[in-house]
Design a protein around this motif. Sequence first.
Motif, PDB file in Angstrom:
ATOM      1  N   ARG A 239      35.362  48.136  39.254  1.00 54.40           N
ATOM      2  CA  ARG A 239      35.733  46.102  38.843  1.00 54.40           C
ATOM      3  C   ARG A 239      36.352  46.665  38.263  1.00 54.40           C
ATOM      4  O   ARG A 239      37.292  45.727  37.490  1.00 54.40           O
ATOM      5  CB  ARG A 239      34.724  45.931  38.030  1.00 54.40           C
ATOM      6  CG  ARG A 239      33.382  45.952  39.241  1.00 54.40           C
ATOM      7  CD  ARG A 239      32.046  45.164  37.971  1.00 54.40           C
ATOM      8  NE  ARG A 239      32.541  43.333  38.325  1.00 54.40           N
ATOM      9  CZ  ARG A 239      32.344  42.808  39.679  1.00 54.40           C
ATOM     10  NH1 ARG A 239      31.502  43.758  40.226  1.00 54.40           N
ATOM     11  NH2 ARG A 239      32.807  41.778  40.152  1.00 54.40           N
ATOM     12  N   HIS A 241      39.647  46.374  40.106  1.00 55.35           N
ATOM     13  CA  HIS A 241      40.839  45.359  41.116  1.00 55.35           C
ATOM     14  C   HIS A 241      40.895  43.626  40.521  1.00 55.35           C
ATOM     15  O   HIS A 241      40.264  43.365  40.047  1.00 55.35           O
ATOM     16  CB  HIS A 241      39.711  45.241  42.596  1.00 55.35           C
ATOM     17  CG  HIS A 241      38.611  44.821  43.010  1.00 55.35           C
ATOM     18  ND1 HIS A 241      38.185  45.967  41.898  1.00 55.35           N
ATOM     19  CD2 HIS A 241      37.626  43.498  42.736  1.00 55.35           C
ATOM     20  CE1 HIS A 241      36.350  44.744  42.432  1.00 55.35           C
ATOM     21  NE2 HIS A 241      36.363  43.340  42.597  1.00 55.35           N
ATOM     22  N   GLU A 243      39.631  40.452  40.578  1.00 57.38           N
ATOM     23  CA  GLU A 243      38.550  40.154  41.506  1.00 57.38           C
ATOM     24  C   GLU A 243      39.206  39.073  41.920  1.00 57.38           C
ATOM     25  O   GLU A 243      39.228  38.157  42.844  1.00 57.38           O
ATOM     26  CB  GLU A 243      38.139  39.474  40.343  1.00 57.38           C
ATOM     27  CG  GLU A 243      36.242  41.369  40.441  1.00 57.38           C
ATOM     28  CD  GLU A 243      35.247  40.951  39.676  1.00 57.38           C
ATOM     29  OE1 GLU A 243      34.346  39.887  39.538  1.00 57.38           O
ATOM     30  OE2 GLU A 243      35.225  41.542  38.837  1.00 57.38           O
ATOM     31  N   LYS A 247      39.358  37.630  45.870  1.00 60.43           N
ATOM     32  CA  LYS A 247      39.034  36.100  46.557  1.00 60.43           C
ATOM     33  C   LYS A 247      38.830  35.681  46.990  1.00 60.43           C
ATOM     34  O   LYS A 247      38.772  34.734  48.318  1.00 60.43           O
ATOM     35  CB  LYS A 247      37.655  35.827  45.635  1.00 60.43           C
ATOM     36  CG  LYS A 247      36.513  34.960  45.464  1.00 60.43           C
ATOM     37  CD  LYS A 247      35.581  34.535  44.152  1.00 60.43           C
ATOM     38  CE  LYS A 247      34.502  33.643  44.522  1.00 60.43           C
ATOM     39  NZ  LYS A 247      33.986  32.592  43.942  1.00 60.43           N
TER      40      LYS A 247
END
Length: 741
Positions: A239, A241, A243, A247
């Motif tokens: 995790r 990246h 987000e 998204k």
Amino acid sequence: MENTYHKKAICMWCHSHCPITAHVNKGTLVKVEAAKGHPLSGLYKRIVNSCPRARRAGEWFHHPDRLSHPLKRVGKKGDGKWERISWDQALDEIAEKIGELRDRYGPEVLATSSGTYRTHDEYRSRFMNLFGSPNHIGQAQICYGQANLLSAALIGWPIGFSKISPLTKCIVLLGIDPEPSARIQLFPIIDAQKAGAQLIVVDPRRTKVAERANIWLQLRPGTDTCLYLGMINVIISERLHDEAFVKKWCYGFEKLAERAREYPLEKVAEITWVPAQKIRDAARTFATNKPAAVLSMMGLEHLSNGMEALHARFILPAITGNIDVRGGAVIRPPHPKFISEYEVELNDTQPVGQVEKAIGADRFRFLTPAGYNLVQEKLLEVWGKTFARCHSAFAHGPSVYRAMYTGQPYPVKAMITLASNPMVTQPNTKLVYEALKSLELYVVMDLWMTPSAGLADYVLPAASWLERPCINTGNGTAAYVDAGEAVFPSSLADRYERRTDFDFWRGLGIRLGQEHHWPWKNLEEAYDFRLAPLGYTLREFIAQKAGYDSVRAGYEKHEKLGFATPTGKVELFSTILEKLGYDPLPQFKEPPESPLSSPELSEHYPLILITGGRFLPMYHSEHRQVDGWRRQHPDPIVQINPKTASELGIADGHWAWIETQRGRIRQRCRYLAGIDPRVVQAEHGWWFPELPGEEPRLYGVWESNVNVLTEDNPEHCNEISGGWPLRALLCKVYKDEEVGS
């Protein structure tokens, strides 16, 4: 003209395209230096002051072996017998023969071969489009064309050159050694490191920049895609990246995550030879030091799995939120006023039925006019302009040479080679030789007599970058216009009569019925037309604006415009590749020649061969004539690990044979401890102007030319781009018993 003067020009010796001031005294080029008054004069001064070519520009320009007059073959092809003729006679006879062949076979009978971005190829495209032939072949499939078109498809504009700044916190170099190949990137990298940036280098060799790296990943040649997918897997699974950016602005993330899970680090380490912990450390370092920039050059494009490697390479900055941010991968949209290369090309004038006849375009569908058009549709909508087709959409070179030789899928009987030397720079030299010998008409326009020119029917003298004006826009990919003027006339009574490429294409076009489309009498007039929307002629632009204008586009332009892709987002999962029938996500495939894919072949050829590593002062197949530069680098070099060389009985400095299943050549051995004992690196571009030009020698083209060894079988080319594998081939090396040292 005054005895002493100076002029601004654009140097075309490499892709830095430095703006320089040339100083002339009594007709002699005295020196070149970085142009003053340029917004990047400080950077260009560092490049030019450290450039070995710049220091001997006069020796190069005034060299007695420069081509000066048009020549016509009078003996058999390859006999080296020529007669001097006028330009009018040359153009008349060439146009007449091309016209005859067109009437017999159709316009697709004509091909043209180009090199890297060294001249104004938009006018080549203009001629070919008006003539009706889609068979322009060049280096796009193994050069910057792949990265340009693919990043535009995924991100909405080419981002191959990230803009390194002191704000950049992490730099990743993938298959690039900027000291000999890209000094316009080298000095910003050095400055960023001094400011504390982390440096990650991926390279099979310990280059000088690898020695400065915080993390050096010495991978098995040809396994880049696997390595980058492993890094992507780490970033997503941990995790790391961005987000919020993913998204809002990335398309296909879940499908990418699913694909990345197929590359656990234990598997990746086994395939790539890179320890799992080093891969994990590199992924974490890149993802947690922002802004970060990824730079790649030809190291990826030269792989059979190169398009997939590039796809993964562009995903890395996307999922970490490093797209169009200061210090990261900056989108530089086209200059809105300058009449672009794309507009000059007249791509719409060639009927669709003719465009579809491009040889190889039915099989390798991305780097073709059809693939290009899919990408450009959204770019034109968002930016209003786009970059040139002449370096991003081609017929397939290896397939065109086969058509010349076999007549399938249809006859190709004539070719014009300009700014190119295919006998040295195209793969599988033996096939290229047979293809060129089979042509009914072969025309070469060049600065020098070359092995390719030695097989021509007509050889025409080209004006160098010092003898023609130039406008550099990064081939239409950048937000600037950088212009220079001719320092010397292209023709000088009783001494030489060279011409610009524009003059050649215009002269040929007028003789073949294109007169209406060539209203400008020379290249300067053509540039005046293209600068008119800015309110200048070329000379006024240089005098009043120092020949430079740019547009400040800012950052994070997607917040207002979105991304210029079909989905309006960064396409991790490419809808364009999917539409063309390809895997929309990157996937690793073993090189067609490797110890794993070809175990029986590897028993006879146990070493992995990489080619194409850059070296100064040469540039591809250029500059072997200049004594000062040859003294710096007199011989072709094959780099071998000392342990391997010792086992083979090859001393440092001795000549050695390098052999693949396609042929063998000789190069001088140089020990390199920083290369894996299972890998060797051979220099490219070698021929010997001092040797006889007639057959069978052809200036020594068979002796050390690495393309005698390379692969061009369409079955082994990249299935998306058609790129041929120049790295990760299998070879054996043994001592040259006759020559030794």
